[in-house]
Design a protein around this motif. Structure first.
Motif: not given
Length: 229
Positions: A67-70, A84-86, A92-95, A106-116
């Protein structure tokens, strides 16, 4: 989630993945060349029920990979993490696309592993940012912080700049280089007039200029590539 657009399949928006693209409404910038101006200027027009997205994701498992989120700017969405958790729970991978103005989020999302994979726009050199994003006196500090975060390499990423003849020049790309020094990937995208810009009268840079700017950027990033020419 304020979802304003939904592309059910793309081979272009998520490198190496067959994906769908989700467009969120709202942005904190007013870039005159924005090709998604309706998402910026009419951010709440006829939202799409997010369950439509998840119904598709459940049905297309094994076909879609990501899923690409823009947007707009996805990091403005208050329930982004839960969305993103769902997505991740379905395998699915997330962009994530971002303009870099919300480094803590952004740091929180990366830290929680919610984006690839994160694709961050670098609009211009620091001194040219206010004119390029349409906000007088714009503070570039959050953009610097987001770029530095990605350069730590905790998530795969790219930087990219949409090149507009009236807004970009050689000195601007030297300044951009200072923001992304050591980057893995940097893409220069050719501006395309969608017919629904925030401001009219803008033009694409020439191929010659694009190649000249790419040569400058090559002194700062490991891989530099032109898109859209």
């Amino acid at each position: 989630m304020n979802i304003q657009g939904f592309n059910k399949v793309t081979l272009l928006d998520f490198p190496g993945r067959v994906a769908c693209t989700v467009f969120t409404g709202g942005c904190d910038l007013r870039c005159p060349f924005c090709h998604n101006s309706q998402l910026v200027l009419q951010p709440n027009h006829s939202p799409i029920d997010e369950e439509e997205v998840f119904d598709l994701l459940r049905r297309r498992r094994g076909v879609l990979e990501g899923v690409a989120l823009t947007g707009g700017e996805p990091l403005l969405q208050p329930d982004l993490e839960s969305f993103l958790s769902r997505v991740r729970e379905l395998g699915y991978s997330v962009k994530l696309d971002t303009n870099g103005t919300h480094p803590e989020r952004l740091a929180r999302i990366i830290g929680e592993g919610l984006a690839d994979y994160v694709a961050m726009d670098i609009k211009n050199s620091p001194e040219k940012y206010p004119a390029t994003v349409g906000i007088p006196g714009f503070d570039v500090s959050p953009v610097r912080a987001s770029a530095a975060l990605l350069l730590e390499g905790k998530v795969d990423y790219e930087f990219r700049t949409t090149v507009v003849a009236e807004l970009h020049d050689e000195s601007g790309f030297e300044g951009i280089g200072g923001l992304i020094r050591g980057a893995r990937r940097y893409f220069l995208q050719c501006f395309v007039d969608s017919g629904a810009l925030i401001h009219e009268g803008l033009h694409a840079a020439s191929r010659e200029d694009m190649e000249k700017y790419a040569a400058i950027a090559s002194g700062y990033a490991e891989h530099v590539e032109l898109r859209g020419i």
